[in-house]
Design a protein around this motif. Structure first.
Motif, PDB file in Angstrom:
ATOM      1  N   UNK A  83     -68.918  30.062  40.679  1.00  0.00           N
ATOM      2  CA  UNK A  83     -68.640  29.312  42.101  1.00  0.00           C
ATOM      3  C   UNK A  83     -68.003  27.647  41.624  1.00  0.00           C
ATOM      4  N   UNK A  84     -67.463  27.254  42.869  1.00  0.00           N
ATOM      5  CA  UNK A  84     -67.372  25.812  42.426  1.00  0.00           C
ATOM      6  C   UNK A  84     -67.582  24.793  43.801  1.00  0.00           C
ATOM      7  N   UNK A  85     -69.154  24.004  42.821  1.00  0.00           N
ATOM      8  CA  UNK A  85     -68.503  22.413  44.534  1.00  0.00           C
ATOM      9  C   UNK A  85     -68.029  21.664  45.114  1.00  0.00           C
ATOM     10  N   UNK A  86     -66.960  22.225  43.545  1.00  0.00           N
ATOM     11  CA  UNK A  86     -65.850  20.254  44.039  1.00  0.00           C
ATOM     12  C   UNK A  86     -66.235  19.323  43.797  1.00  0.00           C
ATOM     13  N   UNK A  87     -67.727  18.561  43.596  1.00  0.00           N
ATOM     14  CA  UNK A  87     -67.443  17.625  43.844  1.00  0.00           C
ATOM     15  C   UNK A  87     -69.578  17.316  43.204  1.00  0.00           C
TER      16      UNK A  87
ATOM     17  N   UNK B  24     -72.408  18.464  57.407  1.00  0.00           N
ATOM     18  CA  UNK B  24     -72.483  19.575  57.147  1.00  0.00           C
ATOM     19  C   UNK B  24     -72.288  19.671  58.748  1.00  0.00           C
ATOM     20  N   UNK B  25     -73.316  19.809  59.748  1.00  0.00           N
ATOM     21  CA  UNK B  25     -73.509  20.350  60.739  1.00  0.00           C
ATOM     22  C   UNK B  25     -72.390  21.464  61.562  1.00  0.00           C
TER      23      UNK B  25
ATOM     24  N   UNK C 104     -71.777  24.623  59.286  1.00  0.00           N
ATOM     25  CA  UNK C 104     -73.190  25.590  59.225  1.00  0.00           C
ATOM     26  C   UNK C 104     -72.458  26.852  58.592  1.00  0.00           C
ATOM     27  N   UNK C 105     -71.993  27.492  60.088  1.00  0.00           N
ATOM     28  CA  UNK C 105     -71.281  28.578  59.934  1.00  0.00           C
ATOM     29  C   UNK C 105     -70.431  29.033  58.368  1.00  0.00           C
ATOM     30  N   UNK C 106     -69.574  28.491  57.682  1.00  0.00           N
ATOM     31  CA  UNK C 106     -68.706  28.146  56.583  1.00  0.00           C
ATOM     32  C   UNK C 106     -70.397  28.402  55.473  1.00  0.00           C
ATOM     33  N   UNK C 107     -70.793  27.373  56.059  1.00  0.00           N
ATOM     34  CA  UNK C 107     -71.402  27.544  55.024  1.00  0.00           C
ATOM     35  C   UNK C 107     -72.522  28.903  54.366  1.00  0.00           C
ATOM     36  N   UNK C 108     -72.866  29.779  55.584  1.00  0.00           N
ATOM     37  CA  UNK C 108     -73.462  30.215  55.559  1.00  0.00           C
ATOM     38  C   UNK C 108     -73.137  31.953  55.074  1.00  0.00           C
ATOM     39  N   UNK C 109     -71.704  31.656  55.610  1.00  0.00           N
ATOM     40  CA  UNK C 109     -70.712  32.755  55.108  1.00  0.00           C
ATOM     41  C   UNK C 109     -70.853  32.431  53.621  1.00  0.00           C
ATOM     42  N   UNK C 110     -70.290  31.953  52.867  1.00  0.00           N
ATOM     43  CA  UNK C 110     -70.184  31.723  51.821  1.00  0.00           C
ATOM     44  C   UNK C 110     -71.943  31.557  50.896  1.00  0.00           C
ATOM     45  N   UNK C 111     -72.189  31.103  51.160  1.00  0.00           N
ATOM     46  CA  UNK C 111     -74.101  31.546  50.686  1.00  0.00           C
ATOM     47  C   UNK C 111     -74.580  32.484  51.039  1.00  0.00           C
TER      48      UNK C 111
ATOM     49  N   UNK D  96     -68.141  23.564  48.104  1.00  0.00           N
ATOM     50  CA  UNK D  96     -67.276  22.453  48.856  1.00  0.00           C
ATOM     51  C   UNK D  96     -67.748  22.039  50.030  1.00  0.00           C
ATOM     52  N   UNK D  97     -68.919  21.484  50.473  1.00  0.00           N
ATOM     53  CA  UNK D  97     -69.401  21.071  52.040  1.00  0.00           C
ATOM     54  C   UNK D  97     -69.975  20.008  52.252  1.00  0.00           C
TER      55      UNK D  97
END
Length: 380
Positions: A158-162, A132-133, A136-143, A127-128
């Motif tokens: 996994x949930x996108x929540x959107x 998103x800039x 980006x760190x969290x995105x890379x971690x959870x991906x 859920x981002x």
């Protein structure tokens, strides 16, 4: 196999988060795998926004409902959050964590957790914001953009929540998704988002459903906070929700029950006396209630697993459609009546075929075949 799990952890008043963290790891360990939660401090791994990025949040200044909810949370959050519900004690006993603590994505990439398989999920790990800039760190971690390429990568529930990702965000995450060997999502909206990026995914249940009622009851063998009283349990999180307290009181009277109220995630009200149970006590209250009223996804899920009659209150406000989809998807997958949504009917008057629900859970878990996929020797 050694399995590192990336998920949202560290809750101190969100029982659902605590039990979803427990559920997947417990299921894998019960089936012979050395599963552990990767201690990634995701809340801190966010860079400061640049001045022009704040324009995206200006719209919330004009959202009266959002402002009221934020004020309410901040007024009551401090006293409620100061109460120790002993979540750490539960985690120390029942959840295995990585030895290392990873403060940011760079530490994950420099010295990644040793594992044969990485799993991201469940909960809203994807859920981002489209802006998103800063994340980006969290995105890379959870991906799971760390570790060697030969490590299996799985997204489980996994949930996108959107409802959708913006074009730029999809372009950013697609290369990470292409490294995955298996992707399952918790909501229909999530499958649609993956499809929009030409990524194959399947719909599945939350990992709390990987363990049956008996597994959860083992956690409360020696727990008994209340003796010989009939009660209904009201468990509400601090998300915008329309709550008809008069209806709750009516149903409690009709069933000769006292009302026990458990707030979570900063929720507070001045109508009923609040209690703040430990995770195992909360589970005991869930299992022994005559019926349950909640606005929580995991509160609903645990009610189903424990075969308790329940009513789930839909969330309200701007984000209600995307947030409620996870509950509607779950009820639809398990063929549970929509009469459980809202307070139009007394929860105990709703007929539920729990044998059928239990069989649906087993079938859905079997069809996904998580263990079989993990045990495959070859990486896709």
């Amino acid at each position: 196999m050694k399995i590192g799990i990336m998920t949202l952890w560290g809750a101190f008043d969100n029982y659902g988060q605590q039990f979803q963290v427990y559920a997947l790891q417990h299921f894998l360990r019960k089936n012979g795998h050395d599963a552990f939660i990767i201690r990634y401090e995701y809340k801190k791994d966010v860079r400061k926004k640049k001045w022009f990025e704040y324009f995206y949040t200006i719209k919330y200044i004009f959202d009266f409902g959002f402002i009221c909810n934020q004020v309410k949370q901040r007024v009551y959050k401090a006293p409620v959050n100061s109460i120790d519900r002993r979540f750490d004690e539960f985690a120390n006993i029942n959840i295995k964590f990585s030895e290392n603590v990873y403060k940011n994505i760079f530490e994950l990439q420099k010295k990644p957790p040793e594992a044969d398989v990485y799993i991201t999920g469940s909960d809203q790990v994807w859920n981002f914001s489209d802006q998103y800039k800063p994340y980006e760190n969290k995105i890379q971690a959870f991906y799971l953009n760390f570790g060697k390429d030969n490590i299996k990568r799985i997204a489980y529930a996994a949930s996108f929540g959107k409802e959708k990702y913006g074009k730029a965000l999809k372009k950013y995450v697609t290369p990470f998704l292409k490294k995955f060997d298996m992707i399952t999502c918790r909501e229909k909206q999530g499958v649609k988002i993956c499809n929009s990026m030409q990524i194959e995914s399947k719909l599945t249940l939350d990992p709390v459903f990987l363990n049956d009622k008996n597994e959860y009851l083992k956690l409360i063998d020696n727990v008994n906070p209340l003796e010989n009283e009939r009660f209904c349990l009201v468990y509400l999180l601090g998300n915008p929700t329309v709550v008809d307290y008069k209806k709750i009181e009516q149903y409690a009277r009709e069933n000769v029950c006292k009302i026990i109220f458990v707030p979570g995630k900063g929720f507070h009200q001045n109508i009923y006396e609040e209690i703040y149970p430990t995770p195992t006590e909360w589970l005991w209250y869930m299992n022994n209630a005559e019926f349950i009223i909640t606005n929580s996804f995991h509160g609903t899920a645990i009610s189903v697993i424990l075969k308790k009659q329940f009513s789930v209150l839909p969330l309200a406000g701007k984000n209600s459609v995307k947030q409620n989809d996870r509950i509607y998807t779950m009820l639809e997958l398990l063929n549970i009546s929509s009469e459980h949504i809202g307070l139009e009917k007394n929860p105990l008057s709703i007929k539920t075929n729990w044998t059928s629900v239990e069989n649906n859970i087993k079938t859905l878990n079997r069809d996904i075949g998580l263990l079989a996929y993990i045990n495959r020797e070859e990486k896709v």
